[in-house]
Write a protein that holds these residues in place. Structure first.
Motif, PDB file in Angstrom:
ATOM      1  N   PRO A 153       0.810  -1.227   0.000  1.00  0.00           N
ATOM      2  CA  PRO A 153       0.000   0.000   0.000  1.00  0.00           C
ATOM      3  C   PRO A 153       0.842   1.276   0.000  1.00  0.00           C
ATOM      4  O   PRO A 153       0.454   2.277  -0.592  1.00  0.00           O
ATOM      5  CB  PRO A 153      -0.843  -0.118   1.274  1.00  0.00           C
ATOM      6  N   MET A 210       1.760   2.183  -3.632  1.00  0.00           N
ATOM      7  CA  MET A 210       0.699   2.373  -4.628  1.00  0.00           C
ATOM      8  C   MET A 210       0.642   3.829  -5.084  1.00  0.00           C
ATOM      9  O   MET A 210       0.892   4.740  -4.290  1.00  0.00           O
ATOM     10  CB  MET A 210      -0.666   1.998  -4.035  1.00  0.00           C
ATOM     11  N   GLN A 229      -4.127   3.945  -7.796  1.00  0.00           N
ATOM     12  CA  GLN A 229      -4.227   2.586  -7.262  1.00  0.00           C
ATOM     13  C   GLN A 229      -4.823   2.598  -5.858  1.00  0.00           C
ATOM     14  O   GLN A 229      -5.677   1.773  -5.537  1.00  0.00           O
ATOM     15  CB  GLN A 229      -2.851   1.912  -7.222  1.00  0.00           C
ATOM     16  N   LYS A 230      -4.391   3.531  -5.027  1.00  0.00           N
ATOM     17  CA  LYS A 230      -4.912   3.629  -3.669  1.00  0.00           C
ATOM     18  C   LYS A 230      -6.402   3.975  -3.669  1.00  0.00           C
ATOM     19  O   LYS A 230      -7.188   3.396  -2.919  1.00  0.00           O
ATOM     20  CB  LYS A 230      -4.113   4.691  -2.892  1.00  0.00           C
ATOM     21  N   HIS A 241      -8.225   0.842  -4.807  1.00  0.00           N
ATOM     22  CA  HIS A 241      -8.118  -0.130  -3.717  1.00  0.00           C
ATOM     23  C   HIS A 241      -9.118   0.195  -2.615  1.00  0.00           C
ATOM     24  O   HIS A 241      -9.844  -0.684  -2.136  1.00  0.00           O
ATOM     25  CB  HIS A 241      -6.700  -0.152  -3.157  1.00  0.00           C
ATOM     26  N   ASP A 242      -9.164   1.448  -2.209  1.00  0.00           N
ATOM     27  CA  ASP A 242     -10.072   1.849  -1.128  1.00  0.00           C
ATOM     28  C   ASP A 242     -11.535   1.703  -1.544  1.00  0.00           C
ATOM     29  O   ASP A 242     -12.380   1.333  -0.729  1.00  0.00           O
ATOM     30  CB  ASP A 242      -9.777   3.281  -0.692  1.00  0.00           C
TER      31      ASP A 242
END
Length: 108
Positions: A9, A12, A16-17, A20-21
């Motif tokens: 993480p 990232m 991407q973060k 992802h979240d």
């Protein structure tokens, strides 16, 4: 053992973060093919949106899960079969699993 190492993480990108979240918020976890897809955040975002649209469609969760396990069994997708066939929240019962397995047998 996964073929690709998990994304850290801390390493990232912002995109991407964000994806992802978004995935983790809706699914409670990021597993299966989703961590791999995060290497291409646009792909992961669209694939997640597609899955959400299918799950939240008018067919209902039970029928959706029956479709998923039937397709997984027909194409021998063991990971998805295992993760979907064991869900207690969908109230799948042994007759659903028998139907799914019958589709697999007919394919051969």
């Amino acid at each position: 053992m996964s073929r690709l190492p998990p994304l850290d993480p801390a390493s990232m990108t912002a995109e991407q973060k964000r994806v992802h979240d978004t995935i983790a918020g809706a699914r409670k976890t990021v597993r299966g093919p989703l961590p791999m897809w995060l290497r291409n955040p646009a792909l992961a975002d669209h694939a997640n949106a597609f899955g959400v649209a299918l799950r939240d469609s008018s067919i209902g969760r039970r029928i959706f899960e029956l479709i998923v396990i039937t397709v997984c069994r027909a194409w021998s997708v063991q990971y998805a079969w295992s993760s979907h066939a064991d869900r207690k929240s969908t109230r799948l019962n042994s007759s659903h699993l028998v139907i799914s397995y019958a589709v697999f047998c007919l394919k051969k």
